[in-house]
Design a protein around this motif. Sequence first.
Motif, short mmCIF file in Angstrom:
data_model
loop_
_atom_site.label_atom_id
_atom_site.label_comp_id
_atom_site.label_asym_id
_atom_site.label_seq_id
_atom_site.Cartn_x
_atom_site.Cartn_y
_atom_site.Cartn_z
N ILE A 83 65.90 55.68 -6.31
CA ILE A 83 65.47 57.02 -6.71
C ILE A 83 64.69 57.66 -5.56
O ILE A 83 63.87 57.01 -4.90
N PHE A 84 64.94 58.95 -5.35
CA PHE A 84 64.20 59.67 -4.31
C PHE A 84 64.02 61.11 -4.76
O PHE A 84 64.99 61.81 -5.04
N VAL A 85 62.75 61.54 -4.84
CA VAL A 85 62.42 62.92 -5.22
C VAL A 85 62.23 63.72 -3.94
O VAL A 85 61.33 63.43 -3.15
N PHE A 103 56.43 59.51 -9.83
CA PHE A 103 57.29 59.43 -8.65
C PHE A 103 57.06 60.71 -7.85
O PHE A 103 57.40 61.80 -8.28
N GLU A 104 56.47 60.54 -6.69
CA GLU A 104 56.05 61.69 -5.90
C GLU A 104 57.12 62.09 -4.89
O GLU A 104 58.03 61.34 -4.58
N ARG A 105 56.95 63.30 -4.39
CA ARG A 105 57.90 63.84 -3.41
C ARG A 105 57.95 62.95 -2.17
O ARG A 105 56.91 62.56 -1.63
N TYR A 106 59.16 62.62 -1.75
CA TYR A 106 59.45 61.83 -0.54
C TYR A 106 59.10 60.36 -0.66
O TYR A 106 59.11 59.63 0.33
N GLN A 107 58.78 59.88 -1.87
CA GLN A 107 58.46 58.47 -2.04
C GLN A 107 59.73 57.68 -2.37
O GLN A 107 60.55 58.10 -3.18
N ASN A 108 59.88 56.53 -1.73
CA ASN A 108 61.05 55.69 -1.96
C ASN A 108 60.82 54.81 -3.19
O ASN A 108 59.85 54.05 -3.25
N ILE A 109 61.72 54.90 -4.17
CA ILE A 109 61.57 54.19 -5.44
C ILE A 109 62.82 53.34 -5.69
O ILE A 109 63.94 53.83 -5.58
N ILE A 110 62.61 52.08 -6.06
CA ILE A 110 63.71 51.20 -6.48
C ILE A 110 63.28 50.54 -7.79
O ILE A 110 62.20 49.95 -7.86
N LEU A 177 60.32 60.80 5.43
CA LEU A 177 61.00 62.07 5.67
C LEU A 177 62.42 61.89 6.18
O LEU A 177 63.26 62.77 6.00
N LYS A 178 62.70 60.77 6.81
CA LYS A 178 64.06 60.55 7.32
C LYS A 178 65.05 60.42 6.16
O LYS A 178 66.16 60.93 6.21
N ILE A 179 64.62 59.72 5.09
CA ILE A 179 65.47 59.63 3.89
C ILE A 179 65.63 61.02 3.29
O ILE A 179 66.73 61.41 2.86
N ALA A 180 64.55 61.79 3.26
CA ALA A 180 64.61 63.15 2.71
C ALA A 180 65.61 64.00 3.48
O ALA A 180 66.40 64.75 2.87
N ASP A 181 65.62 63.89 4.80
CA ASP A 181 66.57 64.66 5.61
C ASP A 181 68.01 64.26 5.30
O ASP A 181 68.90 65.11 5.24
N GLN A 182 68.24 62.97 5.11
CA GLN A 182 69.59 62.50 4.81
C GLN A 182 70.05 62.98 3.44
O GLN A 182 71.21 63.38 3.26
N ALA A 209 71.15 52.23 2.58
CA ALA A 209 70.69 51.38 3.69
C ALA A 209 69.27 51.76 4.11
O ALA A 209 68.43 50.88 4.35
N MET A 210 68.99 53.06 4.16
CA MET A 210 67.66 53.51 4.56
C MET A 210 66.61 53.13 3.52
O MET A 210 65.48 52.74 3.86
N GLN A 211 66.97 53.22 2.23
CA GLN A 211 66.02 52.86 1.18
C GLN A 211 65.77 51.34 1.17
O GLN A 211 64.65 50.89 0.94
#
Length: 342
Positions: A83-85, A103-110, A177-182, A209-211
């Motif tokens: 999950i990614f917001v 779950f906050e903005r730009y936080q990586n969640i699994i 932010l790199k995940i956010a850009d993708q 892969a990034m997460q």
Amino acid sequence: MREIEINSIEGAEILKQLKNHLSGSLKEQWGEYVLEFDSELGKGMIRSIAFDWGVSLVDYDVNFTEDIKITFNITKANPIQFIFVSEGHIEYLNNTDNKISTFERYQNIIISTKKNSKETYIFPKTVAIKVNFIYILRKEFSKRKNNNLSFLSKSLLDVFQDGDSETSYNHYGNFNLKIADQIRQLQESYESGIVRTLSIEGQLNLILAMQMLEQNNYESGMTLPESLSKSDIKKIHRLSEYIVDNISEPLSVNTLATRAGLSTKKLQLGFRVLYSKSVNEYVRQLKLEISRDYIKNSNDSISEIVYNIGFKSRSYFSKIFFERYGILPTEYRKKNKVKGQN
């Protein structure tokens, strides 16, 4: 609070059940389902697409008029959720621990829950929310050739190997932010036909892969250059309060980085995450907002106000004030004096 109950983990079926509550139109093209709605509950778009080996996407771009609780009541083995917001925030709880998490903005969640768990996602009202869910059915994914699951961290490997969903797992990771850009590239994909399908599948694999990399580095105590920890975020929140209290002081990036105990790169990254601005852009906007308030509510001269907010040149201040508000400071004061006399 309106509650919507979903009893499927299949993307197209999720959208069909959401449509029963949100109305709107549900269309399918090239294997991708898109629900668009504009009703009393809000407006937005939710899309879904599924691929081989148990990988699927459900992507929300919504803004509700009231708090919406979406509850998944699944009796079969639950998927692993990545999950990614990328805009706004949502809240989450399940019936295993009954603890609400944000779950906050730009936080990586699994997340992986036990079989027969009930999960709830709360979308707050009047908040523009973009959230990306990638679902993995572990039994199907493990059959994928060259899946290389053995290279995962031990905790995540255990999750993938738990085919019957006997245990739960939560990773509330760093801000990246790199995940956010993708994900932004994924959401802005405009191809059609097979090109679109292949593009989405490729981007999903890259995002996964990034997460996974962020999760591995998080557990190893490492932070990627493009990631921020929660402690970094707290430092930047404290620094923003310092800036307000010391707006007349020299506020260079280097000075502020030293004050926060962060590198200049981390500091700039943090301001992009929290405020979508560079440090200098944030400071300048804050100075202008404070100066506008002084001009409207105080009797200080424009020159005094310029000095009080830390600008050295009145002409430069007038220039950027006009660029921001479309009116010169002197005219803004006259306009508000006239209003006060009426």
